[in-house]
Design a protein around this motif. Structure first.
Motif, PDB file in Angstrom:
ATOM      1  N   THR A  18      34.773  44.947  36.877  1.00 49.17           N
ATOM      2  CA  THR A  18      35.033  43.469  36.385  1.00 49.17           C
ATOM      3  C   THR A  18      34.736  42.598  37.473  1.00 49.17           C
ATOM      4  O   THR A  18      34.386  41.641  37.772  1.00 49.17           O
ATOM      5  CB  THR A  18      36.030  43.291  35.717  1.00 49.17           C
ATOM      6  OG1 THR A  18      35.939  44.010  34.473  1.00 49.17           O
ATOM      7  CG2 THR A  18      36.395  41.954  35.260  1.00 49.17           C
ATOM      8  N   LEU A  21      31.757  42.717  39.484  1.00 54.24           N
ATOM      9  CA  LEU A  21      30.850  41.385  39.508  1.00 54.24           C
ATOM     10  C   LEU A  21      31.175  40.591  38.635  1.00 54.24           C
ATOM     11  O   LEU A  21      30.418  38.876  38.938  1.00 54.24           O
ATOM     12  CB  LEU A  21      30.660  42.515  37.605  1.00 54.24           C
ATOM     13  CG  LEU A  21      30.068  43.720  37.613  1.00 54.24           C
ATOM     14  CD1 LEU A  21      29.606  44.265  35.498  1.00 54.24           C
ATOM     15  CD2 LEU A  21      28.146  43.088  37.657  1.00 54.24           C
ATOM     16  N   TRP A  43      27.396  42.742  32.229  1.00 54.26           N
ATOM     17  CA  TRP A  43      29.282  42.228  31.799  1.00 54.26           C
ATOM     18  C   TRP A  43      29.517  42.458  30.979  1.00 54.26           C
ATOM     19  O   TRP A  43      30.449  44.347  29.974  1.00 54.26           O
ATOM     20  CB  TRP A  43      29.965  42.268  32.514  1.00 54.26           C
ATOM     21  CG  TRP A  43      32.065  42.272  32.231  1.00 54.26           C
ATOM     22  CD1 TRP A  43      32.481  42.324  33.608  1.00 54.26           C
ATOM     23  CD2 TRP A  43      32.728  41.388  31.007  1.00 54.26           C
ATOM     24  NE1 TRP A  43      33.747  43.093  32.426  1.00 54.26           N
ATOM     25  CE2 TRP A  43      33.708  42.481  31.553  1.00 54.26           C
ATOM     26  CE3 TRP A  43      32.234  41.086  29.639  1.00 54.26           C
ATOM     27  CZ2 TRP A  43      34.934  42.112  30.993  1.00 54.26           C
ATOM     28  CZ3 TRP A  43      32.906  40.473  29.218  1.00 54.26           C
ATOM     29  CH2 TRP A  43      34.589  41.299  29.734  1.00 54.26           C
TER      30      TRP A  43
END
Length: 264
Positions: A18, A21, A43
């Protein structure tokens, strides 16, 4: 015990991918080097896989712009499900800003946050949504205004449908396309859900996110069908309440058909 261990590992893996990204998405938002719709979709897909959620699309999203997708709402998972299928943006409740991870991604996905309880702010919020529609951003509206138990569709609220009419005031489009979408929670662990089980994995009221996440984890794999209905053209002189009822009727019919045993 082993299931709990796997749950912790899954959350750690989600956290690991996470952060980078999010950094990439910030770059996409600030420069023209990368589309800001790629990272959120990636995601959402990765996270659904980590959580054991399988999505099946029935029908296809409309290609027309401006486009407002009008859907029923069962769980916070709905955002991941719809976000995994197309480069959409969400009309989200203001409280979502404070959610860990999901709140940040909602902001980075350029969601419009609305305060549904404050009627005085509705015109301003509608104008913001209208501007996004006129710019060509497909917007997702959970028209019930809250989450249901997945077994029925609650009455749609027509207030934010007015954003579709405001988008036409820009003279950049002759009509706005509304596309009804039904989110149908069909199976867990390979077996069809009954009404009680479906309600148990939904996210209703003030239920905390973590307990619901754990319930979903123990229910995996979860199969969710996404049914796209017939697009509804909304003209400048169209009646907001009429198109709201038409969209609600389509979503209700698609949900009912899916729950009665239509295979996905």
């Amino acid at each position: 015990m082993f299931s709990t261990f796997r749950f912790v590992i899954a959350i750690l893996v989600i956290a690991l991918y996470t952060l980078p990204l999010m950094v990439v998405q910030e770059i996409a938002l600030r420069t023209p080097l990368l589309s800001d719709r790629i990272v959120p979709r990636l995601w959402h897909r990765l996270t659904l896989r980590m959580l054991g959620v399988r999505v099946r699309m029935e029908g296809s999203p409309a290609k027309d712009r401006p486009l407002m997708i009008v859907a029923n709402h069962v769980s916070w998972l709905d955002i991941l499900v719809l976000g995994s299928l197309d480069g959409v943006h969400f009309i989200a409740k203001s409280e979502m800003r404070k959610w860990p991870i999901l709140g940040t991604f909602a902001r980075q996905q350029r969601s419009v946050f609305v305060e549904r309880e404050r009627r005085r702010s509705s015109p301003e919020q509608a104008r913001e949504i209208a501007e996004r529609l006129a710019d060509g951003d497909p917007m997702v509206l959970f028209a019930e205004g809250t989450t249901g138990d997945g077994n029925r569709v609650l009455p749609f609220k027509s207030t934010l449908f007015g954003a579709a009419q405001l988008a036409l005031a820009s003279d950049r489009a002759d009509s706005v396309t509304l596309q009804p979408v039904a989110l149908i929670y069909v199976r867990k662990g390979g077996l069809r859900l009954d009404r009680r089980e479906r309600a148990a994995i939904s996210w209703i009221g003030d239920t905390d996110l973590l307990p619901n996440l754990i319930t979903l984890w123990h229910s995996r794999p979860i199969d969710i069908a996404v049914r796209y209905g017939d697009p509804i053209p909304f003209l400048a002189k169209g009646d907001r309440k009429t198109v709201t009822r038409e969209a609600e009727a389509q979503v209700r019919a698609m949900l009912t058909a899916g729950l009665r045993g239509t295979e996905i």
